[in-house]
Design an enzyme around this catalytic site. Sequence first.
Site, PDB file in Angstrom:
ATOM      1  N   ASP A  87       0.820  -1.220   0.000  1.00  0.00           N
ATOM      2  CA  ASP A  87       0.000   0.000   0.000  1.00  0.00           C
ATOM      3  C   ASP A  87       0.854   1.270   0.000  1.00  0.00           C
ATOM      4  O   ASP A  87       0.316   2.368   0.068  1.00  0.00           O
ATOM      5  CB  ASP A  87      -0.946  -0.003   1.199  1.00  0.00           C
ATOM      6  CG  ASP A  87      -0.228   0.048   2.539  1.00  0.00           C
ATOM      7  OD1 ASP A  87       1.017  -0.084   2.537  1.00  0.00           O
ATOM      8  OD2 ASP A  87      -0.896   0.230   3.566  1.00  0.00           O
ATOM      9  N   ASP A 100      22.334  35.505  -8.994  1.00  0.00           N
ATOM     10  CA  ASP A 100      21.279  36.416  -8.537  1.00  0.00           C
ATOM     11  C   ASP A 100      21.766  37.138  -7.290  1.00  0.00           C
ATOM     12  O   ASP A 100      22.794  36.790  -6.696  1.00  0.00           O
ATOM     13  CB  ASP A 100      19.956  35.683  -8.273  1.00  0.00           C
ATOM     14  CG  ASP A 100      20.129  34.504  -7.323  1.00  0.00           C
ATOM     15  OD1 ASP A 100      20.780  34.672  -6.274  1.00  0.00           O
ATOM     16  OD2 ASP A 100      19.625  33.412  -7.644  1.00  0.00           O
ATOM     17  N   ASP A 111      26.502  28.671  -7.478  1.00  0.00           N
ATOM     18  CA  ASP A 111      25.190  28.709  -6.836  1.00  0.00           C
ATOM     19  C   ASP A 111      25.076  27.534  -5.875  1.00  0.00           C
ATOM     20  O   ASP A 111      25.937  26.645  -5.854  1.00  0.00           O
ATOM     21  CB  ASP A 111      24.084  28.661  -7.891  1.00  0.00           C
ATOM     22  CG  ASP A 111      22.802  29.332  -7.422  1.00  0.00           C
ATOM     23  OD1 ASP A 111      22.720  29.706  -6.229  1.00  0.00           O
ATOM     24  OD2 ASP A 111      21.875  29.482  -8.232  1.00  0.00           O
ATOM     25  N   GLY A 134      16.404  26.866 -15.209  1.00  0.00           N
ATOM     26  CA  GLY A 134      15.928  28.038 -15.943  1.00  0.00           C
ATOM     27  C   GLY A 134      16.680  29.303 -15.563  1.00  0.00           C
ATOM     28  O   GLY A 134      17.149  30.051 -16.422  1.00  0.00           O
ATOM     29  N   LYS A 137      18.412  40.154 -11.792  1.00  0.00           N
ATOM     30  CA  LYS A 137      17.253  39.640 -12.534  1.00  0.00           C
ATOM     31  C   LYS A 137      15.984  39.841 -11.724  1.00  0.00           C
ATOM     32  O   LYS A 137      16.014  40.052 -10.515  1.00  0.00           O
ATOM     33  CB  LYS A 137      17.444  38.157 -12.847  1.00  0.00           C
ATOM     34  CG  LYS A 137      17.443  37.268 -11.620  1.00  0.00           C
ATOM     35  CD  LYS A 137      17.797  35.835 -11.964  1.00  0.00           C
ATOM     36  CE  LYS A 137      17.752  34.980 -10.705  1.00  0.00           C
ATOM     37  NZ  LYS A 137      18.216  33.621 -10.909  1.00  0.00           N
ATOM     38  N   ARG A 152      13.626  25.723   0.534  1.00  0.00           N
ATOM     39  CA  ARG A 152      13.214  26.960  -0.131  1.00  0.00           C
ATOM     40  C   ARG A 152      11.913  27.510   0.439  1.00  0.00           C
ATOM     41  O   ARG A 152      11.516  28.631   0.124  1.00  0.00           O
ATOM     42  CB  ARG A 152      13.082  26.717  -1.643  1.00  0.00           C
ATOM     43  CG  ARG A 152      14.422  26.617  -2.344  1.00  0.00           C
ATOM     44  CD  ARG A 152      14.293  26.199  -3.786  1.00  0.00           C
ATOM     45  NE  ARG A 152      14.026  24.771  -3.916  1.00  0.00           N
ATOM     46  CZ  ARG A 152      13.911  24.124  -5.066  1.00  0.00           C
ATOM     47  NH1 ARG A 152      14.028  24.796  -6.199  1.00  0.00           N
ATOM     48  NH2 ARG A 152      13.693  22.828  -5.097  1.00  0.00           N
ATOM     49  N   GLN A 153      11.245  26.732   1.275  1.00  0.00           N
ATOM     50  CA  GLN A 153      10.016  27.209   1.932  1.00  0.00           C
ATOM     51  C   GLN A 153      10.373  27.611   3.366  1.00  0.00           C
ATOM     52  O   GLN A 153       9.927  27.014   4.336  1.00  0.00           O
ATOM     53  CB  GLN A 153       8.953  26.113   1.899  1.00  0.00           C
ATOM     54  CG  GLN A 153       8.541  25.713   0.490  1.00  0.00           C
ATOM     55  CD  GLN A 153       7.386  24.740   0.479  1.00  0.00           C
ATOM     56  OE1 GLN A 153       6.393  24.909   1.182  1.00  0.00           O
ATOM     57  NE2 GLN A 153       7.511  23.685  -0.335  1.00  0.00           N
TER      58      GLN A 153
END
Length: 319
Positions: A41, A176, A225, A232, A199, A100-101
Amino acid sequence: MISHGKDIKIFSGNSNKALAENICRHIGIRLGDSSVTHFSDGEISVSLYETVRGSDVFIVQSTCGPVNNNLMELLIMIDAARRASAGRITAVIPYFGYARQDRKAKARDPISAKLVANLITSAGADRVLTLDLHAPQIQGFFDIPVDHLVAAPLFSDYYLKMFGEGNEDVIVVSPDVGSVARARNFAHRMGLGLAIVDKRRERANQSEVMNIIGDVRGKHVILFDDMVDTAGSLCGAVKAIVEIGGAKDIYACATHGVMSGPALQRLNDSYIKEMVFADSIPYPCAEKSDKIKYLSVAPMFAEAIERIYEEVSISTLFK
């Protein structure tokens, strides 16, 4: 709870077993005997096939995709070790999902990174060992000690061998504004200058490049980074650096290669000459790319684990 286990035992979930085995090789021990399977399951079943009573247990598990499965594996493995009377439990999370949250970007948003921190603590972890959190303040979400490693020394050593220190033909670029502090520290390690891609983000996983702050014309660019998800933003920055800035060529590096959606195709179609990741996340794509290279963080984690066990400082790992 005791502060020091009688010995080191390392177990791994399914997210990055190769890294866990490599860590064990550097320490000189074998990977703990366990299995993490699924019932019909979809429920997760964890079995530890050796005693952990009184031991310093380290559970290696990146919470990369499938994120929720890997997170639940980690929580259940922590619970299993705690109920088996482990002396101390360290959650070794090379890639921390949901990072990222970390704040409320708009009304009624959850702060999922804090929720995950609470879950890991409630499951029974005594400390966390992680690498390049997307938002360093997430360390403060935990009510237990967090050792936050950085991959910059790994990448700087790699590029110092390639270009040498203080090469005026090489420049580090932050993709960025949010990554400027990270890129500045990386550039300082190599004695290089810094440029910034300015950006504006229109929507999730999409961005519009506006300007390049700094002179990259005719130079070898190292784009630094913390992660590449859909690629993107990275590829948009690369296009601007070459077509607007006039850079000679582009080398990109990032700690975490999430590589979701069209990321691989975008990297292959971009001006990037070489893309280097740490192996915090295993290569997620079925198709291979000659542009992508991995550097192992196993030696770094192995030394950190030994130092945690011996109760000595890990600050030397940042140099």
